[in-house]
Design an enzyme around this catalytic site. Structure first.
Site, short mmCIF file in Angstrom:
data_model
loop_
_atom_site.label_atom_id
_atom_site.label_comp_id
_atom_site.label_asym_id
_atom_site.label_seq_id
_atom_site.Cartn_x
_atom_site.Cartn_y
_atom_site.Cartn_z
N ASP A 35 60.43 4.95 18.08
CA ASP A 35 59.88 6.27 18.38
C ASP A 35 60.97 7.29 18.09
OD1 ASP A 35 57.87 8.13 19.59
OD2 ASP A 35 59.50 8.44 21.02
N GLU A 84 56.36 5.64 13.15
CA GLU A 84 55.22 6.56 13.12
C GLU A 84 55.35 7.47 11.92
OE1 GLU A 84 52.81 9.45 16.28
OE2 GLU A 84 54.85 8.79 16.69
N CYS A 109 49.04 3.79 28.07
CA CYS A 109 49.86 2.90 28.89
C CYS A 109 50.08 1.60 28.12
CB CYS A 109 49.17 2.62 30.23
SG CYS A 109 50.00 1.38 31.24
N CYS A 135 48.52 -1.63 30.43
CA CYS A 135 47.10 -1.91 30.56
C CYS A 135 46.27 -1.31 29.43
CB CYS A 135 46.57 -1.40 31.91
SG CYS A 135 46.63 0.40 32.09
N CYS A 193 51.06 5.55 35.29
CA CYS A 193 49.70 5.27 34.82
C CYS A 193 48.74 5.32 36.01
CB CYS A 193 49.66 3.90 34.14
SG CYS A 193 48.01 3.41 33.59
N CYS A 201 46.95 1.47 36.37
CA CYS A 201 47.65 0.29 36.90
C CYS A 201 48.87 0.65 37.74
CB CYS A 201 48.06 -0.63 35.76
SG CYS A 201 49.27 0.11 34.62
N ASP A 203 59.46 7.84 26.12
CA ASP A 203 59.85 7.44 24.78
C ASP A 203 59.79 5.92 24.60
OD1 ASP A 203 60.35 10.10 24.14
OD2 ASP A 203 62.41 9.99 24.86
#
Length: 407
Positions: A196, A280, A332, A335, A351, A354, A361
């Site tokens: 990232d 990305e 997340c 999950c 989250c 969960c 990051d």
């Protein structure tokens, strides 16, 4: 695969004068070719071919009083200048038809002696060679001193002599590398990683590693501001202004060199340690139009990704790019619930599905790896899709283990 290896040149005063003549002759031939094609276009006539231009602008021009000095340089330099003009027109027409990828390309422009970058190219038939004393012997220029920072892995097919804005000279050799030999140099590994890219940290890896952003331009801003202010106070056209301009160019070159070295070391380290890498596909051009433009350009994400791309293709690694609209910062990684967009000042979040507390990051890097389909490689699945086209960038062996470097 074709790669370029660049080395610093140190020509003496006579050789610098000979290189200046070669730069000027190549520039004149290029401009004459552009003018001949423009005249043909305005007259409604077909464009002259490369052979016709070569005969008219080089062979016949040398016999005239106005262009007799073209004989002072190697004919290969002039021929390659014509080929550069032909390539520029070919790219322009391909861009007009939509057959060329990337942004639109305009028609060839005139070259000026005031351009910050000058270059000439010598192919194999120019009879250039590397002497026994490790100097670069160029026709009608002489044996130029070279700073050999490493050994060439193969015999070069051509060499381009470049003068940059800072007044430095470089020799850029084109090398045909052996893919099998390059892949044998890399250590065996089945690791995969997601990356990232950001501004707070240059890169955050899916294993939790955070790589600080060097911010080379930001660190040099105070010095750059001072010397640019000094240059603005010099009278235009004076020798003092030329000296000040050279000082500014050298300071900017130092920043660019430091950034490139950092990219080479980090990209080579990641390629050595990982079989699969996921990144990305960022819209750098779009981000460069925001208030973060200076920081985005200072990070140099595009250059770093290009290095990863050609090194992955060279060494048999896998590089996967995921779409820029993938919600990696909103999902997340535990999950898979999408928790919605968050402002940039939120670096940690919990989250709601969960209850897992995520570092923004690190969570995004894990999601990049998962979206690329590399997460299953930890179970032993092979990660080696088709080869990725390599970019013809300046190559580097920085960061390789000492026992693995080319001999």
């Amino acid at each position: 695969m074709q790669l370029r290896y660049a080395f610093r040149l140190y020509p003496d005063a006579a050789q610098q004068a000979a290189l200046a003549r070669a730069f000027g002759c190549a520039r004149v031939v290029f401009n004459d070719a552009v003018r001949a094609r423009e005249d043909a276009r305005k007259a409604g006539q077909p464009f002259p071919t490369v052979g016709q231009l070569s005969r008219k602008l080089i062979t016949e021009a040398k016999r005239t009083a106005e262009r007799s000095w073209l004989g002072e340089v190697s004919a290969v330099v002039l021929q390659q200048s014509l080929r550069d003009a032909e390539t520029a027109y070919r790219n322009f027409f391909a861009s007009l038809k939509g057959a060329r990828k990337g942004p639109k390309v305009g028609p060839p422009r005139w070259k000026s002696r005031k351009d910050t970058r000058q270059s000439i190219r010598f192919t194999a038939n120019a009879r250039w060679n590397i002497t026994g004393s490790r100097r670069l012997s160029l026709p009608k220029i002489g044996a130029v001193k070279v700073k050999w920072s490493r050994t060439l892995p193969a015999t070069p097919t051509s060499v381009t002599v470049i003068k940059d804005a800072a007044g430095r000279f470089f020799a850029s050799f084109v090398i045909d590398t052996d893919p099998a030999a390059d892949q044998a140099r890399m250590p065996e590994t089945d690791r995969t990683i997601g990356i990232d890219l950001g501004l707070t940290h240059f890169a955050v890896l899916s294993d939790g590693t955070k790589i600080d952003s060097p911010r080379f331009l930001r660190r040099a801003e105070k010095k750059l501001k001072k010397i640019q202010r000094e240059m603005s106070r010099k009278q235009k056209g004076s020798k003092n202004r030329a000296k000040a301009r050279l000082k500014v160019a050298r300071a900017h070159a130092a920043v660019a060199d430091a950034r490139r070295e950092f990219h080479h070391q980090l990209s080579t380290k990641l390629i050595c340690e990982n079989q699969g890498i996921a990144v990305e596909d960022l819209s750098v051009a779009g981000l460069a139009r925001t208030k973060l433009a200076k920081s985005v350009h200072d990070a140099g994400w595009s250059s770093f990704i290009n290095m990863l791309e050609y090194k992955a293709a060279r060494y048999g690694r896998t590089l996967v790019k995921i779409g820029r609209f993938e919600p990696t910062s909103q999902t997340c990684s535990t999950c898979g619930a999408v928790d919605g967009p968050k402002p940039l000042n939120v670096r940690e979040w919990t989250c709601t599905a969960c209850g897992t507390v995520h570092d923004r990051d690190t969570n995004a890097a894990i999601n990049v790896k998962t979206a690329a389909g590399l997460a299953v490689s930890a179970c032993g699945a092979p990660v080696r899709p088709g080869a990725i086209p390599a970019q013809r960038e300046e190559t580097g062996s920085h960061g390789l283990p000492a026992g693995s470097r080319a001999t």
